[in-house]
Write an enzyme that holds these catalytic residues in place. Structure first.
Site, PDB file in Angstrom:
ATOM      1  CB  SER A 159     149.841 -35.557 -68.729  1.00  0.00           C
ATOM      2  OG  SER A 159     149.008 -34.591 -69.317  1.00  0.00           O
ATOM      3  CG  HIS A 211     151.599 -33.872 -73.203  1.00  0.00           C
ATOM      4  ND1 HIS A 211     151.060 -34.874 -73.975  1.00  0.00           N
ATOM      5  CD2 HIS A 211     150.837 -33.838 -72.082  1.00  0.00           C
ATOM      6  CE1 HIS A 211     150.033 -35.417 -73.361  1.00  0.00           C
ATOM      7  NE2 HIS A 211     149.882 -34.800 -72.209  1.00  0.00           N
TER       8      HIS A 211
END
Length: 293
Positions: A159, A211
């Site tokens: 991610s 992230h």
């Protein structure tokens, strides 16, 4: 510190390889069928297949391959900088990441061409964990992370790279983009930040710094700081691909990306023989995407 195996790139003190298959993989297949298997470009499809293969065949503990500052500093286990991105906690984690990557990867690969997209991925795969570890180290050395919470974080998943790609696909600041599958819309310059905060609150087990590191890698690229590395990689990959004969299809050599829905300026970017066409497509992409390419 145990975090439930659900969400994006995440923190774990979690052992085992996760669930092998299930509804998550079926959902991923459904998303791929929705796009059309023939419309998924070569590199994007290859990355998805590689991640699924690793998930189905992984027999190592998450703790042995995850991204962890303490493991790198104390054990010299630098391989974690690469392995962590390709390991997922369960089939839903894999499905969510690969579905998101499929749409962003297909869009960028068609626009940029195969060689530049491969180079971009490689740069993000390296830059994202490096930035992550630099942030963790800074927090530790400045005594902001007094308990070593971030330094001991055990992060896995693709991610972070997906967030980096998201930055590149949303470089038009005045355009409106959907957040979290259409929950609401915001301007392009805010979309990744909105998703960063929203995902962190909806799925507390996700790695906020992982992230954030992806976003910062994407910003560094769109601002031109990582572009020279991508340029060099693209040149090397182009030279390698120039020596690989392409499979004949329909009486000519091509790389059919299923580009019926691709703007005319991008078409032909996947043809490895036509470097002039590739450069024209790249320049058109730069104009369209505000110089991000």
């Amino acid at each position: 510190m145990f975090m439930p195996p659900f969400g994006g790139g995440r923190r774990h003190h979690y052992h085992g390889g996760g669930r092998r298959g299930g509804m998550g993989l079926l959902m991923l297949l459904a998303q791929m069928n929705r796009m059309g298997f023939g419309n998924i470009p070569t590199v994007t499809m290859s990355v998805i297949i590689a991640n699924v293969w690793v998930f189905l065949n992984n027999r190592v503990r998450f703790a042995d391959v995850c991204l962890s500052l303490f493991s790198i500093l104390r054990g010299g286990q630098y391989y974690r900088m690469l392995t962590s991105a390709f390991v997922h906690a369960d089939d839903w984690h894999l499905s969510y990441n690969m579905s998101s990557f499929m749409w962003k990867g297909a869009q960028l690969e068609r626009a940029m061409g195969m060689a530049r997209f491969i180079s971009l991925l490689l740069v993000f795969i390296i830059a994202t964990p490096v930035i992550h570890m630099m942030i963790c180290y800074t927090l530790l050395e400045t005594h902001i992370d007094t308990q070593g919470q971030w330094a001991s974080e055990c992060a896995i998943g693709f991610s972070g790279i997906i967030f980096a790609l998201k930055v590149v696909t949303t470089t038009r600041p005045d355009a409106m983009y959907d957040v979290f599958q259409g929950l609401f819309s915001v301007q392009g310059k805010y979309v990744v930040w909105a998703e960063l905060i929203l995902i962190h609150f909806i799925y507390p087990g996700t790695s906020f710094l992982g992230h954030l590191s992806g976003i910062l890698a994407g910003v560094l690229y769109t601002k031109g700081f990582l572009s020279p590395f991508v340029d060099v990689g693209e040149g090397i990959i182009n030279q390698i691909m120039a020596g690989i004969p392409q499979m004949p299809q329909g009486g000519r050599y091509n790389d059919d990306y299923g580009d019926a829905d691709v703007p005319p300026a991008y078409r032909g970017a996947g043809d490895n023989r036509d470097y002039d066409a590739r450069q024209r497509a790249s320049r058109a992409a730069q104009q369209r995407w505000g110089g991000a390419y």
